[in-house]
Design an enzyme around this catalytic site. Structure first.
Site, short mmCIF file in Angstrom:
data_model
loop_
_atom_site.label_atom_id
_atom_site.label_comp_id
_atom_site.label_asym_id
_atom_site.label_seq_id
_atom_site.Cartn_x
_atom_site.Cartn_y
_atom_site.Cartn_z
N HIS A 320 0.75 -1.17 -0.18
CA HIS A 320 0.11 -0.04 0.03
C HIS A 320 0.69 1.15 0.01
O HIS A 320 0.20 2.28 -0.43
CB HIS A 320 -0.84 -0.11 1.21
CG HIS A 320 -2.05 -0.83 1.05
ND1 HIS A 320 -1.99 -2.25 1.18
CD2 HIS A 320 -3.30 -0.56 0.74
CE1 HIS A 320 -3.36 -2.74 0.98
NE2 HIS A 320 -3.99 -1.71 0.54
N GLY A 321 2.02 1.46 0.59
CA GLY A 321 2.84 2.32 0.79
C GLY A 321 4.25 2.17 1.30
O GLY A 321 4.22 1.35 2.18
#
Length: 463
Positions: A320-321
């Site tokens: 996701h990041g």
């Protein structure tokens, strides 16, 4: 144009593409889908479309080399080829995540996390014999790039779009032709409009609440407003991504594909584990099939299961990041799921209400970790949520009632749609006149709000 709720997409790209797609002979539709998807992607990603094209050619070449006739044993070089292409795809994903983290998010190609995962599953399925008939280039390219999924998923498997079935007594298999029909187009439009309404009329409105809280400053909000913000952000993210998934599924139906279910009422789940079986289901099943089970799943005892769960959730956070808050988010969810599985499983089974409270209380708190990238700001927000650990409750006591008075209709609608019955009734009665009239109004109201706003991008464009 890559924004499904944008007017250019709804009134220009989509009608023109559907007309061309429906008129060409079926054997050319994969080529049309591939070219149309590149045009769609290039409208939002510009030069990154060259990266997408290069990845398509490389992955097709490796996948074609990995395919073997059913019943034929693998050779040693097959495994080496699989390792090479998996390492290459993972390297590309990690490289651009690192560049985006240190040099700016504009360096992260749109949808890279999603189409790389489709490429990885394709290679594994080719190697393992799941794809039993050798796909040609345009089938493969259309699967990798198809515009309903290229930017945010769902992460469809190849066999879900190009289905195989026995065709005669010798059990030979062939690709089943996708069929276009008026009924599929009608159902696709209905799901598209439902998703459009969730995105524009609920998610985008609740997004204003979260933006207001950010502008005020976390140190200046009261505890009630902090909790309202946590729930508001949770609903914003949910209806933004669920809305997108319904729109993507509807577009797939219009193109003759089956409907891909990505959300199944996660906020009605009986545990956090159950929540993530229902939330972004295609990503969850991807991690289960290609990471968790190959690591051993839950077959090696408690310690092995705990290790495998933590690996999966750490990778989910990194997917996701690249900032530390996403790693913390993944770790926290991994620990909660381990807690449910080993410490309180019997309690949750005996008292389902406790499991529902787990979801209602813990999930919004984890979304705060997801939303706030600065650890300093994250600490401040949690000090407002739990003021006995922080600066006290007496900060802007009137702010909660002010913002609740503005946003209560959107919060109420989001709560109602979190329940399975209202949504299921819309789906079951979707061909009835009252529902059609209701969705007609939802469509034009959504178009109106899209026309007077700047066109908020979907939140998962960032991941």
């Amino acid at each position: 144009m890559v924004n499904f709720s944008g007017l250019d997409f709804i009134f220009r790209f989509l009608p023109v593409f559907l007309l061309i797609y429906s008129l060409v002979p079926s054997r050319y539709r994969d080529a049309v889908l591939f070219v149309g998807s590149l045009v769609f992607y290039a409208s939002g990603a510009r030069f990154f479309v060259l990266l997408l094209i290069a990845l398509v050619f490389v992955n097709y070449a490796f996948g074609d080399s990995l395919w073997i006739m059913p019943g034929i044993a693998h050779r040693a070089w097959h495994k080496r080829l699989l390792f090479m292409i998996v390492a290459f795809d993972v390297f590309v994903l990690v490289l651009f995540k690192v560049l985006a983290l240190f040099l700016g998010s504009s360096l992260f190609p749109l949808g890279l996390s999603f189409f790389i995962f489709k490429m990885l599953s394709f290679q594994a399925d080719m190697y393992n014999g799941v794809i039993q008939k050798r796909p040609d280039f345009f089938q493969t390219a259309a699967y990798f790039t198809m515009f309903p999924q290229v930017t945010q998923g769902p992460i469809m498997r190849f066999e879900q779009g190009w289905v195989e079935r026995p065709t005669n007594i010798r059990r030979r298999r062939e690709f089943v032709e996708r069929t276009l029909s008026i009924q599929k187009v009608e159902d696709g439009i209905i799901f598209f409009v439902m998703g459009l309404g969730m995105k524009v009329l609920i998610a985008d409105r609740l997004g204003i609440l979260w933006n207001e809280i950010v502008k005020i400053g976390f140190e200046s909000i009261s505890t009630p407003l902090a909790w309202l913000g946590a729930y508001g952000y949770s609903m914003q993210l949910y209806f933004d991504f669920w809305g997108y998934s319904l729109m993507a599924g509807g577009l797939g139906l219009m193109l003759g594909f089956r409907f891909i279910q990505n959300f199944t009422h996660p906020y009605a789940a009986g545990s956090v584990s159950d929540f993530y079986r229902r939330w972004h289901a295609t990503l969850g099943s991807w991690f289960r099939d290609y990471i968790y089970i190959p690591l051993g799943g839950s077959r090696g005892g408690a310690l092995t299961t705990i290790r495998n769960l933590m690996v999966v959730w750490l990778l989910t956070g990194f997917w996701h990041g690249g900032t530390l808050n996403f790693v913390i988010w993944g770790l926290v969810l991994g620990l909660i799921i381990i807690w449910e599985k080993f410490a309180v499983r019997g309690l949750l089974e005996r008292f389902p209400l406790i499991g529902h409270l787990h979801v209602i209380i813990l999930i919004p708190l984890t979304w705060v970790i997801f939303a706030v990238t600065s650890l300093k700001d994250l600490g401040m927000y949690f000090s407002r949520l739990f003021p006995f650990f922080g600066t006290g409750v007496a900060v802007n006591r009137g702010d909660f009632l002010k913002y609740l008075g503005i946003y209560w209709p959107f919060l109420l609608f989001s709560f109602v749609l979190c329940l399975p019955i209202p949504y299921n009734m819309l789906v079951w009665k979707r061909n009835k006149s009252p529902v059609i009239l209701f969705l007609f109004a939802v469509f034009w109201l959504s178009v109106y709000f899209s026309s007077i706003s700047e066109g908020n991008p979907f939140m998962y464009f960032s991941f």
